[in-house]
Design a protein around this motif. Structure first.
Motif, PDB file in Angstrom:
ATOM      1  N   THR A 173      56.370  89.330  60.941  1.00  0.00           N
ATOM      2  CA  THR A 173      56.666  88.661  61.008  1.00  0.00           C
ATOM      3  C   THR A 173      57.156  87.975  62.044  1.00  0.00           C
ATOM      4  N   LEU A 177      58.330  83.933  62.757  1.00  0.00           N
ATOM      5  CA  LEU A 177      59.213  83.546  63.566  1.00  0.00           C
ATOM      6  C   LEU A 177      59.249  82.669  65.213  1.00  0.00           C
ATOM      7  N   LEU A 199      56.587  82.626  55.772  1.00  0.00           N
ATOM      8  CA  LEU A 199      57.788  83.425  55.932  1.00  0.00           C
ATOM      9  C   LEU A 199      58.668  83.468  54.858  1.00  0.00           C
ATOM     10  N   LEU A 206      63.458  91.178  56.064  1.00  0.00           N
ATOM     11  CA  LEU A 206      63.644  90.841  57.879  1.00  0.00           C
ATOM     12  C   LEU A 206      64.905  91.017  57.591  1.00  0.00           C
ATOM     13  N   ALA A 210      66.528  87.066  61.129  1.00  0.00           N
ATOM     14  CA  ALA A 210      65.750  86.139  60.813  1.00  0.00           C
ATOM     15  C   ALA A 210      66.269  85.098  59.377  1.00  0.00           C
ATOM     16  N   THR A 211      66.713  86.508  58.429  1.00  0.00           N
ATOM     17  CA  THR A 211      67.343  85.664  57.253  1.00  0.00           C
ATOM     18  C   THR A 211      68.037  84.421  57.468  1.00  0.00           C
TER      19      THR A 211
END
Length: 260
Positions: A173, A177, A199, A206, A210-211
Motif C-alpha cells: 500500500t 501511494l 489502489l 486503506l 490514503a482514502t
C-alpha cells in the motif's frame, strides 16, 4: 455560480453542499464526512456503506471538474520525505511503473539429508514477479527433492510460489501511494490514474489519509472491464508452469529411494 446538471445534484446532496459549491467548501465537507464514516473510526453497521457513498459522490464530482489540485504532502500519508518523490523502479528490470509490489518467492535445494532455502526477493513489476516465481519453482523442482526434508519443503515452496509468494500488505500500500504521489508531482496523470486504479482494487484496507488521496487522484476514461481488471490475479498458465515444476517429485523419488 456555474450551472450543474440535475443528475449531479444527488452527489452534492450526499456531501451536504449546494450544487455548484466552490472547491474549498466541497473539499471541506468531504473531509468532514470521510472522517466521520471511515470504518477505522466509526464501528456502526452503516459506516461502510456511508463511507463508500461519500467517496463515490466526491469522485464523481471531481471527475467533471477541470481544476487540478496538487496532492497532499508525502508525510500526510505516512511516507518519508526525501525531497520530491520520484517514481519507483522494478528491482529486476529497472522499469518505472506504478504497478509494483514487494514479493518473496521460496526456492529449495537439497542434498541427501540437508535442505537449504533461498528467497528471490524484491520490488517487482507484474512480469518480473512471475518470472522470479517461476525461477524459484524451477530451481526447487530440479534440486529440491534430493533429501528427506526436501520431499516436504519442495512442494510447499512451489505451491506458495504458484499462488503469488509472500507479500507485505502494508508495504505494498505504501509503495502504491508513493508512486501515486510521485506521478502526480511530475504531472503524469496517466500513470497516476493507473496507480489509483490499482489502489482501488487492492485487497488491503486503506488508512483514512490514503482514502482521501485516492479520492482526489486523476482518473482516465476506461471500460468497465479495464476498471476492475487486476494485473496481479492468478493465471491458469502460471499454475500449469508451476505444476510442471511440481511434477519433478515422481522423477526424483525413485532415484532417491535407490540411493538410500
Amino acid at each position: 455560480m456555474r450551472s450543474v446538471a440535475s443528475s449531479d445534484d444527488g452527489y452534492y446532496r450526499k456531501l451536504g453542499v449546494e450544487p455548484g459549491a466552490p472547491d474549498e467548501e466541497l473539499r471541506g465537507a468531504y473531509l468532514a464526512l470521510v472522517k466521520k464514516w471511515h470504518p477505522d473510526h466509526n464501528r456502526s453497521a452503516r459506516a461502510p456503506v456511508q463511507f463508500r457513498e461519500v467517496n463515490e459522490a466526491y469522485r464523481a464530482i471531481k471527475r467533471k471538474s477541470p481544476a487540478f489540485r496538487p496532492p497532499p504532502a508525502p508525510e500526510s500519508v505516512g511516507l518519508p520525505t526525501l525531497g520530491t518523490p520520484q517514481p519507483l523502479r522494478c528491482s529486476r528490470c529497472d522499469r518505472v511503473t506504478p504497478n509494483l509490489r514487494p514479493k518473496s518467492y521460496a526456492a529449495v535445494v537439497s542434498l541427501l539429508i540437508v535442505s537449504w532455502r533461498w528467497r528471490f526477493e524484491g520490488v517487482f513489476c507484474v512480469s518480473c514477479a512471475r518470472l522470479s516465481a517461476l525461477k524459484a519453482s524451477t530451481l526447487s523442482g530440479l534440486l529440491g527433492w534430493w533429501s528427506i526434508p526436501g520431499l516436504a519443503l519442495t512442494p510447499m515452496a512451489i505451491l506458495r510460489n504458484a499462488i503469488g509468494g509472500k507479500t507485505d500488505c502494508a508495504l505494498s500500500t505504501a509503495l502504491l501511494l508513493w508512486n501515486l504521489l510521485a506521478f502526480r508531482r511530475i504531472g503524469d496523470d496517466e500513470q497516476a490514474a493507473e496507480a489509483a486504479k490499482i489502489l482501488a482494487i487492492f485487497g488491503c484496507p486503506l488508512p483514512l489519509e490514503a482514502t482521501i488521496l485516492l479520492a482526489e487522484a486523476p482518473t482516465l476514461p476506461m471500460s468497465a472491464k479495464q476498471a476492475v481488471r487486476d494485473p496481479w490475479r492468478l493465471r491458469v498458465s502460471d499454475g500449469i508452469l508451476h505444476a510442471v515444476c511440481l511434477a519433478g517429485a515422481p522423477m526424483a523419488f525413485f532415484p532417491l529411494i535407490s540411493i538410500l
